[in-house]
Design an enzyme around this catalytic site. Structure first.
Site, PDB file in Angstrom:
ATOM      1  N   CYS A 176       9.829 -50.862  -4.230  1.00 24.78           N
ATOM      2  CA  CYS A 176      10.181 -49.667  -3.448  1.00 24.78           C
ATOM      3  C   CYS A 176      11.692 -49.570  -3.249  1.00 24.78           C
ATOM      4  CB  CYS A 176       9.473 -49.700  -2.108  1.00 24.78           C
ATOM      5  SG  CYS A 176       9.750 -51.250  -1.238  1.00 24.78           S
TER       6      CYS A 176
ATOM      7  N   GLY B 140       2.896 -48.661   1.647  1.00 23.72           N
ATOM      8  CA  GLY B 140       2.280 -47.960   0.515  1.00 23.72           C
ATOM      9  C   GLY B 140       2.932 -46.604   0.329  1.00 23.72           C
TER      10      GLY B 140
ATOM     11  N   THR C 248       3.783 -42.509   0.485  1.00 26.98           N
ATOM     12  CA  THR C 248       4.017 -41.571   1.590  1.00 26.98           C
ATOM     13  C   THR C 248       2.774 -40.730   1.881  1.00 26.98           C
ATOM     14  OG1 THR C 248       6.385 -41.565   1.239  1.00 26.98           O
ATOM     15  CG2 THR C 248       5.465 -39.618   2.310  1.00 26.98           C
TER      16      THR C 248
ATOM     17  N   ASN D  20       2.451 -53.716  -5.499  1.00 25.62           N
ATOM     18  CA  ASN D  20       3.654 -54.039  -6.296  1.00 25.62           C
ATOM     19  C   ASN D  20       4.187 -55.454  -6.043  1.00 25.62           C
ATOM     20  OD1 ASN D  20       4.452 -53.129  -3.738  1.00 25.62           O
ATOM     21  ND2 ASN D  20       6.498 -52.650  -4.481  1.00 25.62           N
TER      22      ASN D  20
ATOM     23  N   THR E 146      -0.376 -41.551   1.458  1.00 23.61           N
ATOM     24  CA  THR E 146      -1.354 -42.372   2.199  1.00 23.61           C
ATOM     25  C   THR E 146      -0.884 -42.553   3.642  1.00 23.61           C
ATOM     26  OG1 THR E 146      -1.634 -43.572   0.119  1.00 23.61           O
ATOM     27  CG2 THR E 146      -2.766 -44.465   2.028  1.00 23.61           C
TER      28      THR E 146
ATOM     29  N   GLU F  30      10.173 -53.439  10.202  1.00 19.62           N
ATOM     30  CA  GLU F  30       9.567 -54.761  10.075  1.00 19.62           C
ATOM     31  C   GLU F  30      10.689 -55.782  10.000  1.00 19.62           C
ATOM     32  OE1 GLU F  30       6.716 -54.770   6.867  1.00 19.62           O
ATOM     33  OE2 GLU F  30       5.410 -53.389   7.951  1.00 19.62           O
TER      34      GLU F  30
ATOM     35  N   GLU G 253       5.662 -48.325   6.162  1.00 17.73           N
ATOM     36  CA  GLU G 253       6.716 -48.553   5.155  1.00 17.73           C
ATOM     37  C   GLU G 253       6.295 -47.798   3.911  1.00 17.73           C
ATOM     38  OE1 GLU G 253       9.450 -50.080   5.750  1.00 17.73           O
ATOM     39  OE2 GLU G 253       8.963 -50.950   7.683  1.00 17.73           O
TER      40      GLU G 253
HETATM   41  P1  NDP Z   1      -1.028 -46.575  -1.826  1.00 14.18           P
HETATM   42  O1  NDP Z   1      -0.564 -45.781  -0.681  1.00 14.18           O
HETATM   43  O2  NDP Z   1      -1.871 -45.913  -2.843  1.00 14.18           O
HETATM   44  O3  NDP Z   1      -1.871 -47.837  -1.342  1.00 14.18           O
HETATM   45  C1  NDP Z   1      -1.371 -48.772  -0.418  1.00 14.18           C
HETATM   46  C2  NDP Z   1      -2.541 -49.430   0.268  1.00 14.18           C
HETATM   47  O4  NDP Z   1      -3.255 -48.469   1.043  1.00 14.18           O
HETATM   48  C3  NDP Z   1      -3.567 -50.022  -0.686  1.00 14.18           C
HETATM   49  O5  NDP Z   1      -4.135 -51.170  -0.136  1.00 14.18           O
HETATM   50  C4  NDP Z   1      -4.578 -48.906  -0.773  1.00 14.18           C
HETATM   51  O6  NDP Z   1      -5.826 -49.335  -1.221  1.00 14.18           O
HETATM   52  C5  NDP Z   1      -4.618 -48.431   0.657  1.00 14.18           C
HETATM   53  N1  NDP Z   1      -5.116 -47.081   0.866  1.00 14.18           N
HETATM   54  C6  NDP Z   1      -5.253 -46.082  -0.032  1.00 14.18           C
HETATM   55  N2  NDP Z   1      -5.753 -44.984   0.574  1.00 14.18           N
HETATM   56  C7  NDP Z   1      -5.934 -45.300   1.895  1.00 14.18           C
HETATM   57  C8  NDP Z   1      -6.398 -44.589   3.031  1.00 14.18           C
HETATM   58  N3  NDP Z   1      -6.796 -43.316   2.954  1.00 14.18           N
HETATM   59  N4  NDP Z   1      -6.419 -45.220   4.222  1.00 14.18           N
HETATM   60  C9  NDP Z   1      -6.004 -46.497   4.342  1.00 14.18           C
HETATM   61  N5  NDP Z   1      -5.571 -47.229   3.278  1.00 14.18           N
HETATM   62  C10 NDP Z   1      -5.525 -46.636   2.079  1.00 14.18           C
HETATM   63  O7  NDP Z   1       0.258 -47.233  -2.468  1.00 14.18           O
HETATM   64  P2  NDP Z   1       0.348 -48.090  -3.789  1.00 14.18           P
HETATM   65  O8  NDP Z   1      -0.552 -49.266  -3.679  1.00 14.18           O
HETATM   66  O9  NDP Z   1       0.211 -47.170  -4.945  1.00 14.18           O
HETATM   67  O10 NDP Z   1       1.827 -48.661  -3.687  1.00 14.18           O
HETATM   68  C11 NDP Z   1       2.930 -48.007  -4.156  1.00 14.18           C
HETATM   69  C12 NDP Z   1       3.658 -47.277  -3.045  1.00 14.18           C
HETATM   70  O11 NDP Z   1       4.019 -48.198  -2.045  1.00 14.18           O
HETATM   71  C13 NDP Z   1       4.940 -46.649  -3.509  1.00 14.18           C
HETATM   72  O12 NDP Z   1       5.039 -45.362  -2.969  1.00 14.18           O
HETATM   73  C14 NDP Z   1       6.009 -47.544  -2.930  1.00 14.18           C
HETATM   74  O13 NDP Z   1       7.239 -46.916  -2.722  1.00 14.18           O
HETATM   75  C15 NDP Z   1       5.381 -47.968  -1.663  1.00 14.18           C
HETATM   76  N6  NDP Z   1       5.995 -49.185  -1.175  1.00 14.18           N
HETATM   77  C16 NDP Z   1       6.812 -49.125  -0.072  1.00 14.18           C
HETATM   78  C17 NDP Z   1       7.457 -50.250   0.384  1.00 14.18           C
HETATM   79  C18 NDP Z   1       8.308 -50.213   1.610  1.00 14.18           C
HETATM   80  O14 NDP Z   1       8.622 -51.289   2.138  1.00 14.18           O
HETATM   81  N7  NDP Z   1       8.687 -49.064   2.119  1.00 14.18           N
HETATM   82  C19 NDP Z   1       7.334 -51.536  -0.298  1.00 14.18           C
HETATM   83  C20 NDP Z   1       6.447 -51.492  -1.441  1.00 14.18           C
HETATM   84  C21 NDP Z   1       5.813 -50.350  -1.849  1.00 14.18           C
HETATM   85  P3  NDP Z   1      -6.200 -49.306  -2.794  1.00 14.18           P
HETATM   86  O15 NDP Z   1      -5.032 -49.732  -3.568  1.00 14.18           O
HETATM   87  O16 NDP Z   1      -7.300 -50.269  -2.839  1.00 14.18           O
HETATM   88  O17 NDP Z   1      -6.595 -47.898  -3.046  1.00 14.18           O
END
Ligand code: NDP
Length: 480
Positions: A282, A226, A228, A150, A230, A461, A248
């Site tokens: 987020c 990413g 929750t 994002n 994941t 962080e 996060e």
């Molecule tokens: P994901 O959890 O799908 O992915 C985040 C990252 O993790 C990506 O690089 C993804 O790779 C990777 N990933 C996916 N599966 C695995 C695994 N099993 N093991 C290790 N890494 C993995 O999140 P999104 O990319 O869809 O992002 C959106 C989410 O992030 C929302 O829920 C949002 O709220 C949250 N978010 C939270 C923030 C915070 O500060 N709390 C800030 C910004 C977003 P790939 O994409 O290549 O599959």
């Protein structure tokens, strides 16, 4: 077509598999570049490179780490326009937002932690007449940084910069959905003369690359942003190895509006906090609670401002709402709008995909959508949608709205609008979220701790919290 290669051992290298994934431009729905489809073999190479680099990097004087990271910040700043355009093409966000938020913040992340490297300290405690104890704060070793789509370069650098500043070497993975600016960063690292192996970037999918980083025994800590779900998977793998974790995760943030607020400022900010970056931040306030005496007035004014937002080509200067990041995410958001209808909600404005003309005809666009008439505990109001969709709910008392706000599994951020000082502090203290904004939204002082409670994550962080995360304390006791 550009091929996004891995950055391992100071060089751009092909993935071991020799294969590549399609990378889409959300505004056009078309493939515009290819991404290395890496796997555990590439992660292993990256870890070896990072391990080899660690002894020297961890002993590099902070002043030299400062120079390198600060130079890198300067190169990002120099390329701001090109990086902003690349971010917009890759993610679908308005280029104006990438220019004003994403890339400047990436510069700030490196500058902040470049100087941070020179401002760390070790504590000491005197056991009177017996001993001096001092605490050595030492870099952890090789660490893993995994970021979402994002705010691609913004969040990627938010992790990498403190890790490098603390003296760790890094294996990092950007989201496969938005890898372009991380790739461009790797070229800037080469130009900046970052020592070989200090930072390694492995592209590819979460299940193949992300999980290999998390499972690797020589990676001492994982900093992850990413979803929750994941985060749960990562914790499950990392916990038996006692890895340090900073998670996060998702949010479903309340925006609480009391009738005594500064109305105009609240209205203008609530438009931003609802729909900036297509609602894909987020920290967006997706559940808006309005004190009942003001409900109808707010509803009318808010809807007319929302209707004035321009959904358009992210490259156009006057676009407010760009494209949704991927077809899969577009379908997820549309399914939640259908769910809201099924749950009895009234779509006050929006609710549809947007058919564009010209180059964006096959892109993924959704109207900013406002819904009311839903109970606070229905799925639409409990689950993270992460798109341009907000709900409106009236309330009568402080106690009632706190019950609504705290009813979700998440606890990332919240916003409170009131001119009543006592109430502002009372509600801020009672709300279950790691971040509270009073009469503002998205102000970030990089020195302050950032993170969520409940299912929004673990750890903090920002500021010295991040530098501490990437170090281990060793207590040394000297008899006197
Ligand atoms: P994901 O959890 O799908 O992915 C985040 C990252 O993790 C990506 O690089 C993804 O790779 C990777 N990933 C996916 N599966 C695995 C695994 N099993 N093991 C290790 N890494 C993995 O999140 P999104 O990319 O869809 O992002 C959106 C989410 O992030 C929302 O829920 C949002 O709220 C949250 N978010 C939270 C923030 C915070 O500060 N709390 C800030 C910004 C977003 P790939 O994409 O290549 O599959």
């Amino acid at each position: 077509m550009v091929r996004i290669e891995n950055y391992i051992g100071g060089e751009l290298v092909k993935p071991a598999s020799g294969s590549y994934l399609d990378n889409f431009e959300p505004a056009t729905g078309k493939v515009y570049s290819e991404i290395a489809d890496s796997d555990d073999r590439d992660v292993n190479l990256a870890v070896e490179a990072a391990k080899a680099a660690f002894p020297s990097w961890s002993k590099t004087p902070p002043e030299e780490r400062f120079e390198l990271l600060n130079n890198l910040a300067g190169l990002i700043e120099r390329d701001l326009e090109a990086l902003a355009e690349a971010e917009s093409v890759d993610n679908g966000k308005p280029v104006s937002l990438a220019r004003s938020l994403d890339i400047p913040r990436s510069v700030a992340n490196f500058k902040f932690y470049a100087t941070g490297a020179m401002h760390t300290w070790n504590e000491s405690h005197e056991t009177v007449g017996k001993a001096i104890n001092y605490t050595l704060r030492q870099p952890l070793g090789v660490v893993g940084c995994i970021s979402p789509w994002n705010l691609p370069l913004y969040l990627f650098t938010w992790k990498i910069a403190p890790a490098l500043a603390a003296g760790c070497t890094v294996v990092a993975k950007p989201s496969e959905v938005t890898p372009m600016t991380a790739y461009l960063l790797s070229k800037l690292c080469i130009e900046a003369g970052l020592p070989v192996g200090v930072l390694n970037i492995v592209h590819g999918t979460g299940p193949k690359v992300g999980s290999a980083i998390v499972a690797h025994r020589d990676i001492k800590a994982i900093s992850f942003t990413g979803g929750t779900k994941t985060g749960e998977d990562i914790a499950r793998t990392a916990a038996p190895m006692f890895k340090k974790l900073s998670l996060e995760l998702g949010g479903k943030n309340p925006n609480i509006i009391f009738a005594d607020c500064d109305y105009e400022e609240m209205l203008a900010t609530t438009i931003r906090s609802s729909f900036s970056n297509q609602g894909e931040i987020c920290l967006c306030g997706s559940r808006i609670f309005i004190e009942r005496p003001m409900y109808e007035q707010f509803k009318g004014d808010f809807i007319s401002r929302v209707r004035a937002l321009k959904v358009g080509d992210p490259m156009d200067a006057d676009t407010d709402v760009g494209a949704i990041v991927s077809k899969q995410h577009f379908e997820k958001i549309m399914s939640y709008i259908d769910l809201a209808r099924e749950e009895g909600g009234t779509i006050l404005t929006g609710g549809n995909s947007v058919a564009m003309d010209g180059r964006c005809a096959d892109g993924w666009f959704i109207e900013p959508t406002v819904i009311d008439g839903l109970p606070f505990d229905c799925r639409t109001n409990q689950e993270e949608i992460f798109g341009p969709v907000v709900t409106l709910t009236p309330f009568d008392t402080e106690e009632e709205v706190l019950g609504y706000a705290n009813s979700v599994r998440y606890g990332l951020s919240s916003t409170i609008w009131t001119e009543n000082l006592s109430r502002a502090h009372r509600v801020a203290a009672a709300i279950e979220s790691g971040i509270v904004w009073i009469n503002c939204w998205l102000f970030r002082d990089l020195r302050t701790p950032f993170g969520g409670v409940k299912d929004s994550g673990l750890g903090r962080e920002g500021g010295f919290e991040a530098l501490k995360f990437f170090t281990e304390e060793k207590n040394v006791c000297v008899k006197i």
